[in-house]
Write an enzyme that holds these catalytic residues in place. Structure first.
Site, mmCIF file in Angstrom:
data_model
loop_
_atom_site.group_PDB
_atom_site.id
_atom_site.type_symbol
_atom_site.label_atom_id
_atom_site.label_comp_id
_atom_site.label_asym_id
_atom_site.label_seq_id
_atom_site.Cartn_x
_atom_site.Cartn_y
_atom_site.Cartn_z
ATOM 1 N N GLU A 151 0.811 -1.231 0.000
ATOM 2 C CA GLU A 151 0.000 0.000 0.000
ATOM 3 C C GLU A 151 0.843 1.279 0.000
ATOM 4 O O GLU A 151 0.769 2.103 0.918
ATOM 5 C CB GLU A 151 -0.964 0.007 1.184
ATOM 6 C CG GLU A 151 -2.074 -1.006 1.056
ATOM 7 C CD GLU A 151 -3.206 -0.790 2.064
ATOM 8 O OE1 GLU A 151 -2.996 -0.121 3.080
ATOM 9 O OE2 GLU A 151 -4.300 -1.314 1.814
ATOM 10 N N GLU A 308 -6.730 -7.786 -0.715
ATOM 11 C CA GLU A 308 -7.133 -7.783 0.698
ATOM 12 C C GLU A 308 -8.580 -7.343 0.831
ATOM 13 O O GLU A 308 -9.051 -6.469 0.092
ATOM 14 C CB GLU A 308 -6.305 -6.778 1.507
ATOM 15 C CG GLU A 308 -4.865 -7.091 1.721
ATOM 16 C CD GLU A 308 -4.192 -6.011 2.590
ATOM 17 O OE1 GLU A 308 -4.873 -5.369 3.408
ATOM 18 O OE2 GLU A 308 -2.978 -5.812 2.419
HETATM 19 C C1 GLA Z 1 -4.111 -2.569 4.766
HETATM 20 C C2 GLA Z 1 -2.741 -3.185 4.860
HETATM 21 C C3 GLA Z 1 -2.688 -4.372 5.753
HETATM 22 C C4 GLA Z 1 -3.516 -4.161 6.981
HETATM 23 C C5 GLA Z 1 -4.924 -3.820 6.593
HETATM 24 C C6 GLA Z 1 -5.848 -3.644 7.758
HETATM 25 O O1 GLA Z 1 -4.847 -2.974 3.728
HETATM 26 O O2 GLA Z 1 -2.201 -3.503 3.614
HETATM 27 O O3 GLA Z 1 -1.338 -4.578 6.087
HETATM 28 O O4 GLA Z 1 -2.980 -3.126 7.734
HETATM 29 O O5 GLA Z 1 -4.912 -2.611 5.900
HETATM 30 O O6 GLA Z 1 -7.140 -3.291 7.351
#
Ligand code: GLA
Ligand code: ZN
Length: 673
Positions: A151, A308
């Site tokens: 991210e 995710e």
């Molecule tokens: C993001 C991150 C993860 C985690 C999630 C929690 O998407 O990539 O590492 O922190 O948020 O919601």
């Protein structure tokens, strides 16, 4: 995409962090994850400190064990490079790696996604680590993708970044005169004579506050520069792993409508797009769908990976509501309906400490399979196994296009005026929501995308008209397309300089009118207009315009104030097509009615008859066409199958004309015969 072991199917799994747990737990994890039909694990996302305990030393022993265990248990791996958070020793030894905030405050070690993108230390050691990982694990056939960093985001205002900004500007403008001209620096006597007089636009310089700049062109260029600086970090790692494993696709997990990075540019350097879907409480199904469509759109319609989502709950919203029973399944299929070839979670086992200890996971703190969430994950896993690889690679067949551009987003929102409530995304969503409610497939397109295959193009608040884009629209409409744009369009060029000679600038001949003034309506006040016999509100910004073209029809007019009688909605015949101009914001009911009329006129048919709660989307590949039907509502609904097919989850056959029942939150995927 390489698929090993289980053959080609929708990849199912997500972030797994065994390094945070004693080894005694690992065997238990393997068992529970397999029982949940999970087949893909994202490993090594935040292990930099473990892999490089000091400047000279690397230690892969734990990761070696994890990689072996995971392979021996038949899992595919999405292998991360761990560069989303640097080690503490590195920050202590090389403070250039630390970011400086918008306020000018230099950060110490802490948090994550915290490295200065122009730090020589960060670039050197992140690339070195990526390369070492690639060399070490290159023979693992079960690696299906590289997951670079995590991210990417944020920004930095340190001295390194300032120097790099000047280099970037020099490359872009060549001469200081060209820069002064582009930025209109004669205003307030901001003329620059030397490159090193230029400083980063933040709270110490041009900004009153984060979104309000006194020199928008500088802010705009900084945003481009920051996005490209971070992209460069990604690209350096990309090249490092590609040199060793050219056949493994490379991705990094994006964040949907993330304002800080121009993902359209990023996608050019990604083999496959992946993204993390964390809707806020109350986000509409349309808003989530629009994010998926954006993630598909930045890569020209190619399928993406849902990298995710939480199986149940997040920890970082003000109110962390549980996903209700069935919603995780519903939203997983919604992703697939819009182009996802993977359904993944954050994370496999709920962490024991620090800020994500209350974040949902497949295996909860209780450590067993006796939870609602585990059972839902397991049930979905079984279904995806049944569906197999049928839908992989399938593309969306959209006839409607919605324009979206990061430069425009930045420029609209750092503009002082016309209204502090004007948010680009809100206006784009108004149009998307209407099309979504009508079950019309939409592609989100950027300035570089071709328009030939579309019948409808909506470009709300097309404030910035980039060179050549007006010509593209002209060709599109002349060839028979239907185009709609709105208030606050055609105002500025790519440097955020006003296009002189009357609004909407280069779009003026296409829409056939001249906008003389723009009136911002304070919140709670509105004008009105009538369309097809019904009265609707005109809100936010009201353009005052004059028809100029003989092909123009005024469809609605303002009904109040000194500009009563002036046009709200117009249609201009242009070549074989039509160009609509909507001079104000209205409400959802209006957009629904208008877009339905436009789609009818453009000959665009919905994927299923619209009804409350029903979402319908079509994807097609060499195996066939798939109609995804999702019931977001709380009531059972029924919808007519227009064509015969077989439902992939139940394996039930449906005849054309037969009704299909969808329970609350249920999903059906009809493979059309
Ligand atoms: C993001 C991150 C993860 C985690 C999630 C929690 O998407 O990539 O590492 O922190 O948020 O919601
Ligand atoms: Zn920096």
């Amino acid at each position: 995409m390489r698929y090993s072991g289980k053959g080609r199917k929708i990849a199912y799994g997500g972030d797994y962090n065994p390094e945070q747990w004693p080894e005694a737990i690992w065997a238990e994890d393997m068992k529970l994850l397999k029982e949940a039909h999970i087949d893909t694990l994202t490993l090594n996302v935040f292990s930099w400190a473990a892999l490089q305990p000091s400047e000279e030393e690397y230690d892969f022993s734990k990761l070696d064990k994890i990689m072996e265990m995971v392979r021996d248990n038949g899992f595919q791996v999405c292998l991360a490079t761990s560069t989303g958070a640097h080690p503490a020793w590195m920050a202590k030894k090389y403070p250039d790696i630390l970011r400086t905030e918008f306020s000018g405050m230099k950060r110490k070690f802490g948090g994550r996604h915290n490295s200065c993108p122009n730090s020589p230390t960060y670039r050197k050691y992140s690339v070195r680590l990526a390369e070492k990982l690639a060399r070490r694990y290159q023979n693992y056939e079960n690696i299906i993708a590289w997951h670079i960093s995590n991210e990417y985001g944020g920004e930095c205002y340190c001295e390194n970044c300032e120097k790099a900004f000047r280099v970037w500007l020099r490359k872009k403008y060549q001469t200081i005169e060209a820069l002064n001209q582009a930025w209109n620096t004669a205003f307030w006597g901001h003329t620059f004579y030397e490159w090193d007089e230029i400083v980063l636009p933040n709270l110490l310089s041009e900004h009153f506050e984060y979104d309000r700049s006194q020199f928008q062109s500088i802010t705009l260029d900084y945003k481009r520069f920051n996005s490209e600086s971070i992209l460069e970090c990604y690209r350096l790692e990309y090249e490092a792993v590609k040199r060793v494993t050219p056949e493994i696709p490379v991705t990094t997990n994006l964040m949907g409508f993330y304002k800080g990075l121009d993902y359209k540019m990023w996608a050019k350097y990604m083999d496959v797009v992946s993204w993390d879907n964390y809707p806020a409480n109350g986000d509409s199904p349309a808003k989530i769908a629009m994010s998926h469509d954006l993630m598909r759109g930045i890569k020209g319609g190619a399928p993406f990976l849902l990298m995710e989502q939480t199986p149940s709950v997040t920890n970082w919203l003000p109110y962390n509501a549980l996903k209700r029973p069935g919603v995780m399944r519903l939203w997983s299929y919604q992703a697939a309906a819009h182009g996802a070839d993977a359904v993944m979670f954050f994370q496999m086992r709920r962490t024991a400490g620090a800020c994500e200890k209350l974040h949902g996971a497949v295996i909860d703190h209780v450590g067993t399979n006796q939870t609602r969430v585990y059972r839902e994950v397991q049930a979905l896993g079984a279904e995806l196994e049944k569906i197999g690889g049928e839908t992989l690679g399938a593309r969306t067949e959209a006839k409607a296009a919605l324009y979206f551009d990061w430069d425009n987003w930045w420029a609209v929102e750092c503009s002082a005026g016309p209204s502090c409530e004007l948010k680009y995304l809100d206006e784009v969503l108004n149009y998307y929501e209407a099309l979504h409610g009508l079950n019309i497939g939409v592609d989100l397109v950027g300035p570089e995308d071709d328009l030939e295959k579309y019948s409808l193009l909506a470009a709300p608040v097309l404030y910035m008209t980039k060179p050549g884009y007006d010509e593209k629209i002209r060709r599109f409409v002349a060839a028979g397309g239907t185009f709609i744009t709105t208030f606050f369009s055609g105002i500025a060029d790519e440097h955020d300089r006003i296009i002189l000679g009357g609004y909407p600038g280069r779009l003026r001949d296409i829409v056939g009118l001249w906008v003389e003034e723009e009136d911002a309506l304070p919140s709670g006040t509105e004008n009105s207009f009538t369309y097809q016999g019904k009265t609707y509100p005109a809100r936010l910004v009201c353009d005052l315009s004059h028809p100029e073209s003989s092909g123009l029809t005024v469809l609605s007019r303002y009904e109040q104030d000194f500009y009563a009688g002036m046009p709200v909605l117009t249609r201009n015949e242009y070549g074989s097509g039509k160009a609509y101009y909507m001079a104000a914001r209205s409400n959802q009911e209006f957009y629904h009615t208008l877009l339905k009329d436009l789609c009818d006129e453009a000959g665009i048919v919905p994927a299923a008859d619209p009804q409350d709660g029903l979402e319908a989307a079509v994807r097609a590949n060499e195996n066939g066409r798939y109609l995804f039907l999702l019931n977001h509502g709380e009531q059972e609904l029924k919808t007519e199958c227009r064509e015969a097919g077989i439902e992939l989850i139940s394996q039930k056959e449906y005849r054309a004309g037969e009704y299909m029942l969808l329970g609350a939150k249920d999903v059906k995927i009809l493979k059309i015969f």
